[in-house]
Design an enzyme around this catalytic site. Structure first.
Site, short mmCIF file in Angstrom:
data_model
loop_
_atom_site.label_atom_id
_atom_site.label_comp_id
_atom_site.label_asym_id
_atom_site.label_seq_id
_atom_site.Cartn_x
_atom_site.Cartn_y
_atom_site.Cartn_z
N LYS A 116 0.88 -1.20 -0.04
CA LYS A 116 -0.01 -0.08 0.10
C LYS A 116 0.92 1.25 -0.07
O LYS A 116 0.44 2.28 -0.57
CB LYS A 116 -1.00 -0.09 1.24
CG LYS A 116 -1.99 -1.28 1.24
CD LYS A 116 -2.85 -1.15 2.11
CE LYS A 116 -4.01 -2.06 2.26
NZ LYS A 116 -3.53 -3.60 2.08
N GLU A 200 -2.63 7.35 7.29
CA GLU A 200 -3.30 8.39 6.19
C GLU A 200 -4.39 8.87 6.85
O GLU A 200 -5.02 8.36 8.12
CB GLU A 200 -3.58 7.54 5.04
CG GLU A 200 -4.74 6.89 5.11
CD GLU A 200 -5.11 5.69 3.89
OE1 GLU A 200 -4.41 5.82 2.87
OE2 GLU A 200 -6.12 5.26 3.90
N ASN A 235 -13.77 -1.74 9.51
CA ASN A 235 -13.25 -1.78 8.30
C ASN A 235 -13.45 -3.03 7.60
O ASN A 235 -12.52 -3.19 6.60
CB ASN A 235 -11.61 -1.51 8.56
CG ASN A 235 -11.51 -0.03 9.33
OD1 ASN A 235 -11.99 0.83 8.96
ND2 ASN A 235 -10.58 -0.17 10.34
N GLU A 288 -6.14 2.24 -2.82
CA GLU A 288 -5.32 0.92 -2.87
C GLU A 288 -5.73 0.01 -3.78
O GLU A 288 -6.96 0.04 -4.47
CB GLU A 288 -5.06 0.05 -1.68
CG GLU A 288 -6.35 -0.40 -1.24
CD GLU A 288 -6.40 -1.23 0.24
OE1 GLU A 288 -5.46 -0.75 0.98
OE2 GLU A 288 -7.17 -2.13 0.38
N ASN A 290 -6.05 -3.95 -4.88
CA ASN A 290 -5.91 -5.22 -4.68
C ASN A 290 -5.51 -6.35 -5.52
O ASN A 290 -6.19 -6.48 -6.60
CB ASN A 290 -7.24 -5.86 -3.75
CG ASN A 290 -7.17 -5.05 -2.51
OD1 ASN A 290 -6.72 -5.13 -1.66
ND2 ASN A 290 -8.37 -4.14 -2.35
N PHE A 348 -20.49 -8.09 18.00
CA PHE A 348 -20.14 -9.02 16.92
C PHE A 348 -18.62 -9.78 17.28
O PHE A 348 -18.05 -9.88 16.44
CB PHE A 348 -19.76 -8.03 15.66
CG PHE A 348 -21.13 -7.30 15.24
CD1 PHE A 348 -21.85 -7.85 14.49
CD2 PHE A 348 -21.45 -6.17 15.86
CE1 PHE A 348 -23.11 -7.02 13.97
CE2 PHE A 348 -22.67 -5.34 15.38
CZ PHE A 348 -23.30 -6.01 14.23
#
Length: 666
Positions: A116, A200, A235, A288, A290, A348
């Site tokens: 990245k 970032e 995320n 980014e 992948n 979760f």
């Protein structure tokens, strides 16, 4: 074409690759750890090779183990799936040295775009807008705090070699930056064998939209439209759809052309995904790339009709693309819901155990749409603590977004999972949420709409009445059976009454049932009538009913004097009594739950990584007490209130079950 392909992965993605390879007439080789000896992908493959112990660090991400399996099986190519070694350039180099084809991009492309930090520098040099951040390597937590202050909070702390939400934290303060840096570094090391971290700016209120690209070794490249992946938790993507309800054709084309140009600039071949953050004005920023197949690739396949795994295999074999950009269309709408082994009622947190029941809805046509389920588990199988908690990807397609959502609602209600905690109720709640239905979503959707976590669904009165009517009709069927079983020797059956009290979600419904050969008419005290039809019989765990002509699917469990019902994200205890029984029940005292306010209980099965306090310590509200690792994720448990630690019952390295007492307070 290749005669034999090894899949260097596990779970649903290994099963997915095997399906396409089988259709193409290619034999497949599975690899498996100790924990996966009886896994579905092992059963599906033509042959399988054992590669080590349960932890991925001792099996699936050990290059030498995979290379040994390749030599043993004689495989000519390797599909890496996603995660594990899929974006590891050393693995691609090892395959090249062995003369084995890598079903993925060239090593240089992986190095350039898979990292990245490097990919952002290349994107910036190419004139692509990127999110502000610090692309250099960060030595320690204090440097992370300094950089975070320079960028300005909130910031995103990310693993350079990361993916799938692993090694990623959002920090709003110096303390969160310190903790996030260390946790991200630890997760990155255990998940990817690479603990480099970068930081970032975290863009608030963004949409996460990604472009699927395909490039061959003959200079051809195209984009297969976009996927909206904004509904995320920690995320980690939870719901994806294609196309995006936000983009217009002009923005789609601009993003697609930029994605292809970026891929060509690094000599990319195979399938890849360029991820963007898009703001409310449709400005987009490169995040980014992948360099692998994405988890959510099925929704792209459903709207384009293009098998991405097949294209990857053909490109790896040296074949040119046979489709052009003009051939890529958008046919209908597709939605993917990720089924996770996690308990939504416990924040979760991961759940492990045996799948005592696993019955996904049948793949194929449903309500004018299509259902697809990519999975890697089976009923009776074990969900392990060693791997990612995702166990299935339920996808639906329909001509319109509204129809695709409705098909998904019914597919979720038809999905039976027992034995572990799972997020089906939460997914059902999202599908009914007005913001999702309207398409007004951002990556902050879950945090904004469920700030206190998920506590279940409170259904509106009309839906509760439908369920009450259905349960009254089902109870009548059950009572008739019971009366026949308990009939006297001269076959005189106990008469089943028509008046009942149905209690659910704190409300009593007085109803009268009038039955005929086709179904039942349920009359409520206010005179309203609901017609119920269906073929449910006692013992069936799924009731497919029609209520006033509308389909209603209920998951059914038996409880004393009624049913345990799950529908549209709601988990209900429905009690059906005679009027006299209901009258007496109102006089019964309510049983109170035990007091656990002075205990820190382990919220999920996992491994204690660190105990942050000692006996006798005074702790403050929000203070970190310990860290528990489960399914490759570190979870910091914090004090809910001020107190003094009385006793510590666990230490670093201990394996704990749900509700094990970690520490006690005075």
């Amino acid at each position: 074409m290749f005669e034999k392909i090894l899949i260097a992965n596990r779970g649903e993605i290994a099963c997915r690759v095997i399906k396409t390879a089988r259709r193409m007439g290619i034999k497949t080789v599975a690899v498996y750890s100790d924990a996966d000896r009886n896994a579905l992908h092992v059963e599906m493959a033509d042959e399988a090779v054992h590669i080590g112990a349960a932890p991925a660090s001792q099996s699936y991400i050990v290059i030498d183990r995979i290379m040994g399996a390749i030599r043993q099986s004689g495989a000519q190519a390797v599909h890496p799936g996603y995660g594990f070694l899929s974006e590891n350039p050393k693995f691609a180099q090892a395959l090249d040295a062995e003369g084995v084809a890598f079903v993925g991009p060239p090593v240089k492309a992986i190095e350039a775009m898979g990292d990245k930090i490097t990919s952002k520098k290349i994107a910036a040099e190419a004139g692509v807008n990127t999110v502000p951040g610090y692309m250099g390597l960060i030595a320690d937590a204090e440097e992370a705090v300094t950089i975070s202050n320079q960028i300005g909070y909130p910031v995103m702390i990310k693993a350079s070699a990361g993916g799938g939400g692993k090694g990623m934290r959002i920090a709003w303060t110096d303390e969160e930056a310190r903790e996030g840096f260390q946790s991200s570094k630890n997760e990155a090391a255990s998940s990817f064998g690479d603990d480099r971290i970068f930081i970032e700016k975290f863009v608030t209120q963004p949409r996460h939209i990604e472009i699927q690209v395909l490039c061959d070794a003959h200079g051809n490249g195209l984009y297969l439209n976009e996927r909206e992946c904004s509904i995320q938790r920690r995320n980690q993507k939870v719901v994806e759809e294609a196309p995006s309800p936000f983009l217009d054709p002009e923005t789609r084309r601009a993003m697609g052309e930029q994605a292809v140009a970026l891929a060509k600039a690094v000599g990319y071949t195979s399938a890849g995904t360029v991820e963007f953050i898009v703001d409310g004005a449709k400005n987009f920023y490169f995040l980014e790339m992948n360099t692998r197949l994405q988890v959510e690739h099925p929704v792209t396949e459903l709207i384009t009709g293009i098998d991405l795994v097949e294209q990857m295999i053909r490109i790896a074999h040296g074949e040119p693309l046979t489709i052009t950009q003009d051939d890529v269309k958008i046919d209908g709408w597709a939605i993917e819901n990720r089924l996770y082994a996690e308990d939504p009622y416990r924040g979760f947190l991961p759940s492990i155990g045996r799948l005592t029941r696993y019955r996904p809805p049948a793949e194929g046509e449903m309500l004018g749409g299509v259902v697809r389920n990519d999975t890697g588990v089976y009923e009776g199988g074990e969900i392990s603590m060693y791997y990612d908690p995702m166990i299935a990807k339920l996808c639906t397609w329909a001509p319109t977004r509204e129809q695709a959502i409705e098909v998904m609602r019914n597919a979720l209600d038809s999905f039976e999972v027992e034995g572990i905690g799972h997020n089906l109720p939460f997914l059902a709640a999202v599908m009914d949420h007005p913001r999702f239905v309207s398409g007004n979503i951002t990556t902050a959707f879950i945090a904004e709409e469920y700030p206190e976590g998920f506590a279940g669904v409170t259904l509106p009165e009309p839906a509760l009445r439908d369920i009450a009517a259905a349960c009254a009709a089902m109870n009548r069927v059950a009572e008739i059976r019971r009366s026949r079983i308990s009939g006297t020797l001269d076959n005189h059956e106990r008469k089943v009454g028509s008046d009942w009290t149905v209690s659910l979600q704190g409300v009593d419904h007085e109803v009268t049932i009038a039955a005929d050969r086709q179904g039942s008419t349920v009359r409520f005290a206010d005179g309203a009538e609901i017609r119920v039809t269906g073929s449910w019989t006692p013992g069936m765990t799924l009731a497919r009913m029609e209520v006033n002509g509308r389909p209603l699917v209920l998951k059914v469990g038996k409880v004393s004097a009624g049913f345990h019902i799950r529908s549209r994200g709601a988990d209900l205890k429905v009690i059906v009594r005679t009027p006299r029984q209901a009258e007496l029940a109102r006089l019964m005292p309510e049983k109170l739950p035990p007091d656990t306010s002075k205990l820190l209980l382990c919220p999920m099965p996992g491994l204690v990584v660190k105990i942050n306090v000692s006996e006798g310590d005074e702790v403050q509200d929000g203070q970190a007490l310990c860290t528990v690792e489960a399914m490759k994720m570190e979870n910091i448990l914090r004090a809910e209130r001020r107190g003094v630690v009385k006793k510590i019952n666990a230490g670093a390295g201990d394996s704990l079950a749900v509700d094990d007492v970690i520490m006690e307070f005075e």
